[in-house]
Design a protein around this motif. Structure first.
Motif, PDB file in Angstrom:
ATOM      1  N   ARG A  12      47.056  20.493  -1.008  1.00  0.00           N
ATOM      2  CA  ARG A  12      47.022  20.251  -2.622  1.00  0.00           C
ATOM      3  C   ARG A  12      47.781  21.470  -2.903  1.00  0.00           C
ATOM      4  O   ARG A  12      48.708  20.928  -4.554  1.00  0.00           O
ATOM      5  N   GLN A  41      46.112  21.655 -10.945  1.00  0.00           N
ATOM      6  CA  GLN A  41      46.846  20.379 -10.183  1.00  0.00           C
ATOM      7  C   GLN A  41      45.893  20.423  -9.139  1.00  0.00           C
ATOM      8  O   GLN A  41      46.215  18.719  -8.569  1.00  0.00           O
ATOM      9  N   ILE A  58      41.867  17.342  -7.058  1.00  0.00           N
ATOM     10  CA  ILE A  58      42.165  15.910  -6.645  1.00  0.00           C
ATOM     11  C   ILE A  58      41.324  15.669  -6.405  1.00  0.00           C
ATOM     12  O   ILE A  58      40.234  15.949  -6.048  1.00  0.00           O
TER      13      ILE A  58
END
Length: 392
Positions: free
Chosen positions: A189, A252, A255
């Motif tokens: 990630r 970010q 996910i």
């Protein structure tokens, strides 16, 4: 107990002359995915032993993997099923280990199968540490059998290794060499997010150095934030440090993921990565770098080096970026938020905050201290008082 380095060196010395034996204990979704990934290697010098109790289910699951891998022209590995092993019975496990003499053992068994414990706890108490007694139960039995069988295999644990492995070590018991998952799930990630921010197309060449526990794996993955705790992390690209907005990067890392058994593709992949790393070290004399929870019996997750470039294999926590005392402190801060105050002398201590949250959410009074010898009784308590009542 034999050291990790000695086990790796022994395997390196023996492996040129024979097949490597890999044993998967428990063929749930993690074990199934892992078996499929191992078959994809098409490795004729590998033998896989699938161990459990339900012969009919295991045979059915193994058959579909055998056929599917042969369709892909990858079925070059022999799979053997051992269906008379009860993970509640130490002599049953011991007999299996003596018979097979495996080189690598993966424990993917679960006391309460078909349920992600966090689906019950996270929305109510935001801590996974409550479930440590369930996670340690079968691993404790397997390692007791391992000791009695005088087994020399490398052992990988798949369930809450941040606490399970140090809990066993602190009690003076034999303990697994590696934990899979957790911190390992965050690394890709982070690679995706950092690459997007820096503008790097080959995200797989981003090198992450990170030390944190299971709590931050969950809170970053689910919510994209770090609960106000500064993270111990470094980002490099081709050996050069990269300037990254970490808050944006962690945001970010949130996910979208499935919440059913498909999530276990990640845990199985983590096991696969460790096995590949071991084989690269002992077969090809390579140096590999992993992120593992619980390695060397440490609380939390750490970067680890396995170095097979010499005649004897070296294995150590990577301190190039961060010292071990700093990593230990950061992991303890992180796992405290997961409801674990400390682990010492075979006793796991829940935090007062977790005890209060469990009381409010479930009407259940947790004990402050859980002795390893009492963990099975506490596991039954958690199943009857929380899981069976609140699993939905």
């Amino acid at each position: 107990m034999n050291t990790l380095e000695n086990k790796l060196t022994r395997l390196k010395e023996e492996i040129p002359n024979r097949n490597v034996k890999i044993m998967i204990m428990g063929l749930g979704s993690v074990g199934m995915y892992l078996l499929d990934y191992l078959m994809s290697l098409g490795d004729q010098a590998m033998e896989i032993y699938v161990v459990g109790r339900n012969e009919q289910k295991m045979m059915s699951d193994v058959n579909i993997i055998r056929v599917a891998s042969l369709i892909r022209c990858q079925n070059h590995t022999d799979i053997k099923i051992i269906s008379d092993v009860d993970f509640d019975v130490v002599p049953s496990i011991c007999k299996c280990l003596i018979t097979v003499k495996p080189d690598i053992v993966i424990n993917s068994s679960r006391v309460y199968s078909g349920l992600k414990y966090g689906s019950i706890s996270w929305n109510h108490v935001r801590a996974y540490g409550i479930w440590a007694p369930l996670a340690v139960k079968y691993m404790k039995n397997i390692m007791q059998a391992y000791e009695e069988a005088e087994c020399q295999a490398l052992v990988i644990n798949t369930s809450y290794s941040d606490a399970v492995i140090p809990w066993l070590k602190s009690a003076g018991k034999p303990y697994p060499d590696f934990g899979s998952g957790n911190i390992n799930h965050l690394i890709p990630r982070i690679q995706f997010a950092a690459a997007g921010q820096i503008g790097i197309p080959d995200y797989w060449n981003i090198e992450v150095t990170y030390a944190t526990s299971h709590f931050h794996d969950v809170v970053i993955s689910k919510e994209g934030q770090v609960e106000g705790v500064e993270q111990l992390i470094s980002i490099q690209y081709h050996g050069e440090d990269q300037k990254v907005d970490f808050d944006k990067m962690f945001e970010q890392c949130k996910i979208a993921m499935p919440v059913d058994g498909k999530r276990n593709m990640m845990n199985a992949s983590s096991n696969f990565q460790i096995i590949q790393g071991i084989l690269s070290v002992v077969r090809d004399n390579k140096r590999v770098r992993l992120h593992c929870p619980g390695v060397f019996g440490e609380i939390g997750g750490y970067p680890v080096i396995l170095d097979g470039t010499g005649s004897a294999v070296r294995a150590f926590i990577d301190e190039e970026k961060f010292g071990i005392s700093t990593m230990r402190e950061k992991n303890r801060d992180s796992i405290y938020l997961d409801g674990i105050e400390h682990i010492r002398d075979g006793i796991l201590y829940y935090t007062d905050e977790l005890i209060a949250k469990v009381r409010e959410a479930f009407g259940v009074e947790l004990m402050k201290a859980v002795h390893l010898e009492d963990s099975e009784e506490v596991a039954r308590f958690l199943i009857s008082k929380i899981i069976e009542r609140f699993k939905g």
